[in-house]
Design a protein around this motif. Structure first.
Motif, mmCIF file in Angstrom:
data_model
loop_
_atom_site.group_PDB
_atom_site.id
_atom_site.type_symbol
_atom_site.label_atom_id
_atom_site.label_comp_id
_atom_site.label_asym_id
_atom_site.label_seq_id
_atom_site.Cartn_x
_atom_site.Cartn_y
_atom_site.Cartn_z
ATOM 1 N N LEU A 1 0.828 -1.200 0.000
ATOM 2 C CA LEU A 1 0.000 0.000 0.000
ATOM 3 C C LEU A 1 0.863 1.251 0.000
ATOM 4 N N GLY A 2 1.904 1.242 0.856
ATOM 5 C CA GLY A 2 2.774 2.404 0.958
ATOM 6 C C GLY A 2 3.620 2.622 -0.277
ATOM 7 N N GLU A 3 4.007 1.555 -0.948
ATOM 8 C CA GLU A 3 4.872 1.682 -2.111
ATOM 9 C C GLU A 3 4.073 1.901 -3.394
ATOM 10 N N SER B 1 -10.270 -3.804 4.095
ATOM 11 C CA SER B 1 -10.808 -2.493 4.441
ATOM 12 C C SER B 1 -9.769 -1.394 4.219
ATOM 13 N N LEU B 2 -8.514 -1.671 4.587
ATOM 14 C CA LEU B 2 -7.445 -0.694 4.374
ATOM 15 C C LEU B 2 -7.228 -0.411 2.891
ATOM 16 N N VAL B 3 -7.229 -1.454 2.087
ATOM 17 C CA VAL B 3 -7.017 -1.276 0.642
ATOM 18 C C VAL B 3 -8.175 -0.488 0.035
ATOM 19 N N GLU B 4 -9.416 -0.793 0.441
ATOM 20 C CA GLU B 4 -10.564 -0.057 -0.080
ATOM 21 C C GLU B 4 -10.527 1.410 0.333
ATOM 22 N N THR B 5 -10.122 1.676 1.568
ATOM 23 C CA THR B 5 -10.013 3.058 2.049
ATOM 24 C C THR B 5 -8.937 3.807 1.280
ATOM 25 N N GLN B 6 -7.800 3.150 1.057
ATOM 26 C CA GLN B 6 -6.715 3.762 0.299
ATOM 27 C C GLN B 6 -7.174 4.113 -1.119
ATOM 28 N N ALA B 7 -7.894 3.203 -1.751
ATOM 29 C CA ALA B 7 -8.387 3.460 -3.109
ATOM 30 C C ALA B 7 -9.368 4.628 -3.117
ATOM 31 N N HIS B 8 -10.206 4.696 -2.074
ATOM 32 C CA HIS B 8 -11.170 5.796 -1.989
ATOM 33 C C HIS B 8 -10.455 7.130 -1.762
ATOM 34 N N LEU B 9 -9.430 7.158 -0.931
ATOM 35 C CA LEU B 9 -8.701 8.392 -0.655
ATOM 36 C C LEU B 9 -7.941 8.907 -1.866
#
Length: 188
Positions: free
Chosen positions: A12-14, A33-41
């Motif tokens: 995610l960070g890279e 959930s983290l991946v979905e939030t990252q994609a939304h942001l």
């Protein structure tokens, strides 16, 4: 957190693809959930700043600066803090019961060291320079002065504060070793 969770966070960070971690994402709800939030942001856009807001902020700052062009020096607030703190300490000393049996000269000496500690502590708290070491040393000196000055509850005729305290500590230590050395009685 498992090793696969850590790998997902690193990916995610890279910004690299998460296709290799897809099996883990199907089983781990937190990582998914983290991946979905990252994609939304990543799809969120910054709001545009209204040009009038910047002008209003600038005008308010200029008005404030015109009203008070110079900031008050730091030492003014330090002196105010010193007076308030010494006033509270003096009120406490005056309203406190008169149970201290130490000689007045010793009480005055301890009070002077405590007052110096208060003054340096307040000055160090607000000074732009580093006074922390001086304040710490003076605080330790004042704590030692209070300890050595004592309350006068152990007058010199009884051996003074230190001797009475050492006598008590010695008695406790001897009592603890004697009690440990004796065999315990069997329960009857």
């Amino acid at each position: 957190m498992t090793i696969r969770c850590k790998r997902a966070l690193e990916a995610l960070g890279e910004g690299r693809t998460l296709t290799t971690l897809q099996p883990h994402l199907e089983t781990c709800a937190e990582c998914r959930s983290l991946v979905e939030t990252q994609a939304h942001l990543l799809n969120v856009r910054m709001p545009s700043l209204d040009s009038m807001v910047g002008i209003r902020i600038r005008e308010a700052a200029r008005t404030e600066l015109a009203a008070a062009p110079r900031a008050r020096p730091w030492w003014v607030e330090a002196v105010l803090l010193i007076f308030v703190t010494l006033g509270v300490g003096a009120a406490g000393a005056l309203l406190m019961s008169r149970g201290n049996l130490a000689p007045p000269l010793r009480q005055s000496a301890v009070g002077a060291v405590l007052a110096a500690s208060i003054i340096v502590g307040c000055w160090a708290a607000l000074s732009p320079r580093r006074w922390g070491t001086v304040a710490l040393v003076l605080a330790l000196v004042s704590a030692t002065a209070v300890l050595v000055g004592g309350t006068g509850l152990y007058p010199s005729a009884a051996g003074g504060f230190w001797e009475a305290g050492l006598r008590c500590a010695r008695g406790r230590a001897v009592r603890a070793t004697v009690v440990r050395g004796r065999p315990r009685r069997a329960a009857q």
